[in-house]
Design an enzyme around this catalytic site. Sequence first.
Site, PDB file in Angstrom:
ATOM      1  N   ASP A  11      51.439  27.595  45.402  1.00  0.00           N
ATOM      2  CA  ASP A  11      50.760  27.819  46.940  1.00  0.00           C
ATOM      3  C   ASP A  11      51.273  29.008  47.402  1.00  0.00           C
ATOM      4  OD1 ASP A  11      49.655  25.429  46.401  1.00  0.00           O
ATOM      5  OD2 ASP A  11      50.736  24.363  48.135  1.00  0.00           O
ATOM      6  N   ASP A 130      41.784  16.907  49.283  1.00  0.00           N
ATOM      7  CA  ASP A 130      42.713  16.620  49.832  1.00  0.00           C
ATOM      8  C   ASP A 130      42.483  15.285  50.955  1.00  0.00           C
ATOM      9  OD1 ASP A 130      44.201  18.794  49.360  1.00  0.00           O
ATOM     10  OD2 ASP A 130      43.361  20.087  51.035  1.00  0.00           O
TER      11      ASP A 130
END
Length: 249
Positions: A11, A130
């Site tokens: 990330d 998500d």
Amino acid sequence: MLAKRIIAALDVRNGRVVKGVRFMDIKDAGDPVENAVIYQDQGADEIVFLDISATDEKRDIMIDLVKSVSRELNIPFTVGGGIRSVKTALNLLREGCDKVFLNTYAIENPWIIKEISRETGSANLVIAVDAMYNNGYYVYKNAGRINSGLKLNEWLPLAEYLGAGEILLTSIDSDGTMKGFDNRLISEASSMIDIPVIASGGAGKPEHFLDAFMAGASGALAASILHFKINTVNDIKRYLRSNGVNVRL
């Protein structure tokens, strides 16, 4: 039986690898190129690169950094963050990425899944999801900050129907906690669709990967466990092999 995959997650924010807990409390975790090479050398099956602020900043993905990472890899490389067009997806694939993934833009514009899949093939397209539990699992967007209103059992079959080749499934509840993947989420998701589900969020020890694979995952992401040098990829794989899981060593 296909080998289970251990996938290293990068990330990236402002050119650095970062990691938080439940998408909050972000900490620096190193250089993307250096980390990618280390994890490849440790035996990672794939690398996933997410430009985590591209969507909120309404900008394109950091293509130069993507290219820098790609040049160092000879394992599959999946990239996402800020992809809002077929042109951008195709450009990333031309620059050396093996797969691209979409999240927020696909939720807001589902047609893009069909368009990209038609141009690149479903094998090159991943939909990142998500999810958070609230009397059922709901799909969130904008880096997990906004409830899209879509239920998991609505979105996953639609994404598959439109042409997604794989689902990258992150539990917001478990992300960064290192207490284990959300195995109920993995199990429910795997039962809804026929394409592979990649588990993400919560890995803190090799046993957690075994649990995720038992729940139905085809692959599992490793972030904190690698970034903070708790285990290497090969540590995880040796444990899995000793417990009867087919992995590449």
